[in-house]
Design a protein around this motif. Structure first.
Motif, mmCIF file in Angstrom:
data_model
loop_
_atom_site.group_PDB
_atom_site.id
_atom_site.type_symbol
_atom_site.label_atom_id
_atom_site.label_comp_id
_atom_site.label_asym_id
_atom_site.label_seq_id
_atom_site.Cartn_x
_atom_site.Cartn_y
_atom_site.Cartn_z
ATOM 1 N N LYS A 14 0.835 -1.215 0.000
ATOM 2 C CA LYS A 14 0.000 0.000 0.000
ATOM 3 C C LYS A 14 0.863 1.256 0.000
ATOM 4 C CE LYS A 14 -3.523 2.390 2.692
ATOM 5 N NZ LYS A 14 -4.341 2.368 3.898
ATOM 6 N N PHE A 15 1.990 1.194 0.687
ATOM 7 C CA PHE A 15 2.886 2.342 0.765
ATOM 8 C C PHE A 15 3.990 2.296 -0.286
ATOM 9 C CE2 PHE A 15 0.644 2.696 4.661
ATOM 10 C CZ PHE A 15 0.756 4.007 5.085
ATOM 11 N N SER A 16 3.950 1.287 -1.136
ATOM 12 C CA SER A 16 4.933 1.108 -2.222
ATOM 13 C C SER A 16 6.364 1.036 -1.705
ATOM 14 C CB SER A 16 4.802 2.230 -3.265
ATOM 15 O OG SER A 16 3.521 2.229 -3.825
ATOM 16 N N TYR A 17 6.542 0.381 -0.567
ATOM 17 C CA TYR A 17 7.873 0.178 -0.005
ATOM 18 C C TYR A 17 8.413 -1.182 -0.431
ATOM 19 C CZ TYR A 17 7.044 3.933 3.454
ATOM 20 O OH TYR A 17 6.786 5.118 4.088
ATOM 21 N N PHE A 42 7.472 -13.749 14.227
ATOM 22 C CA PHE A 42 6.473 -12.726 14.514
ATOM 23 C C PHE A 42 7.168 -11.553 15.188
ATOM 24 C CE2 PHE A 42 3.075 -10.752 16.991
ATOM 25 C CZ PHE A 42 2.092 -10.653 16.021
ATOM 26 N N PRO A 43 6.825 -10.315 14.815
ATOM 27 C CA PRO A 43 7.459 -9.157 15.453
ATOM 28 C C PRO A 43 7.120 -9.085 16.943
ATOM 29 C CG PRO A 43 5.719 -8.460 13.945
ATOM 30 C CD PRO A 43 5.853 -9.943 13.809
ATOM 31 N N ASP A 44 8.101 -8.658 17.723
ATOM 32 C CA ASP A 44 7.854 -8.483 19.151
ATOM 33 C C ASP A 44 7.094 -7.181 19.386
ATOM 34 O OD1 ASP A 44 9.718 -6.387 18.973
ATOM 35 O OD2 ASP A 44 11.330 -7.579 19.862
ATOM 36 N N VAL A 45 6.772 -6.920 20.628
ATOM 37 C CA VAL A 45 5.944 -5.757 20.978
ATOM 38 C C VAL A 45 6.586 -4.445 20.522
ATOM 39 C CG1 VAL A 45 4.952 -4.452 22.903
ATOM 40 C CG2 VAL A 45 4.861 -6.940 22.913
ATOM 41 N N LEU A 46 7.880 -4.298 20.712
ATOM 42 C CA LEU A 46 8.546 -3.060 20.300
ATOM 43 C C LEU A 46 8.474 -2.869 18.798
ATOM 44 C CD1 LEU A 46 11.674 -3.126 22.635
ATOM 45 C CD2 LEU A 46 9.606 -1.756 22.871
ATOM 46 N N ASN A 47 8.646 -3.944 18.048
ATOM 47 C CA ASN A 47 8.581 -3.828 16.596
ATOM 48 C C ASN A 47 7.160 -3.651 16.092
ATOM 49 O OD1 ASN A 47 11.326 -3.859 15.633
ATOM 50 N ND2 ASN A 47 11.430 -5.920 16.452
ATOM 51 N N ILE A 48 6.193 -4.204 16.797
ATOM 52 C CA ILE A 48 4.797 -3.953 16.434
ATOM 53 C C ILE A 48 4.502 -2.462 16.572
ATOM 54 C CG2 ILE A 48 2.397 -4.299 17.160
ATOM 55 C CD1 ILE A 48 3.202 -7.231 17.774
ATOM 56 N N LYS A 49 5.000 -1.847 17.623
ATOM 57 C CA LYS A 49 4.810 -0.400 17.807
ATOM 58 C C LYS A 49 5.442 0.376 16.653
ATOM 59 C CE LYS A 49 3.842 3.472 19.830
ATOM 60 N NZ LYS A 49 2.767 4.163 19.120
ATOM 61 N N LYS A 50 6.631 -0.029 16.231
ATOM 62 C CA LYS A 50 7.289 0.633 15.093
ATOM 63 C C LYS A 50 6.454 0.480 13.817
ATOM 64 C CE LYS A 50 12.079 -0.209 16.559
ATOM 65 N NZ LYS A 50 13.313 -0.917 16.130
ATOM 66 N N PHE A 55 3.203 2.797 9.503
ATOM 67 C CA PHE A 55 2.057 2.697 8.602
ATOM 68 C C PHE A 55 0.823 3.435 9.112
ATOM 69 C CE2 PHE A 55 4.528 -1.209 7.573
ATOM 70 C CZ PHE A 55 4.844 -0.864 6.261
ATOM 71 N N ASN A 56 0.965 4.133 10.241
ATOM 72 C CA ASN A 56 -0.112 4.923 10.822
ATOM 73 C C ASN A 56 -1.382 4.083 11.040
ATOM 74 O OD1 ASN A 56 -1.162 7.285 11.927
ATOM 75 N ND2 ASN A 56 -2.067 7.895 9.992
ATOM 76 N N ASP A 61 -6.390 -2.194 14.349
ATOM 77 C CA ASP A 61 -6.725 -1.971 12.948
ATOM 78 C C ASP A 61 -6.108 -3.031 12.048
ATOM 79 O OD1 ASP A 61 -8.090 0.385 13.592
ATOM 80 O OD2 ASP A 61 -6.330 1.643 13.199
ATOM 81 N N ILE A 62 -4.879 -3.407 12.336
ATOM 82 C CA ILE A 62 -4.169 -4.383 11.519
ATOM 83 C C ILE A 62 -4.960 -5.686 11.450
ATOM 84 C CG2 ILE A 62 -2.099 -5.845 11.391
ATOM 85 C CD1 ILE A 62 -0.526 -3.472 12.549
#
Length: 66
Positions: A14-17, A42-50, A55-56, A61-62
């Motif tokens: 969606k962000f074309s990255y 699976f991403p950890d909690v800190l990476n989920i926050k990032k 992606f705002n 929402d995810i």
């Protein structure tokens, strides 16, 4: 169960990255992002926050983006 790997792939597209661009923005290795997209890790909690910040979106929402 939420198929987070498809959600991560969809957000990136969606962000074309590229995977390398996302990895750089999250300060992780490209192989880490690739493993998340393939469902190997699976991403950890800190990476989920990032991911939320990049992606705002919120984690809640995810779960509904699929």
């Amino acid at each position: 169960m939420n198929d987070y790997k498809l959600t991560l792939r969809m957000l990136r597209a969606k962000f074309s990255y590229t995977q390398d661009e996302v990895a750089e923005k999250l300060n992780i290795s490209p192989s880490t992002w690739s493993k998340w997209e393939r469902g190997l890790n699976f991403p950890d909690v800190l990476n989920i926050k990032k991911i939320e910040d990049l992606f705002n979106v919120s984690y809640a929402d995810i779960k509904f983006l699929q």
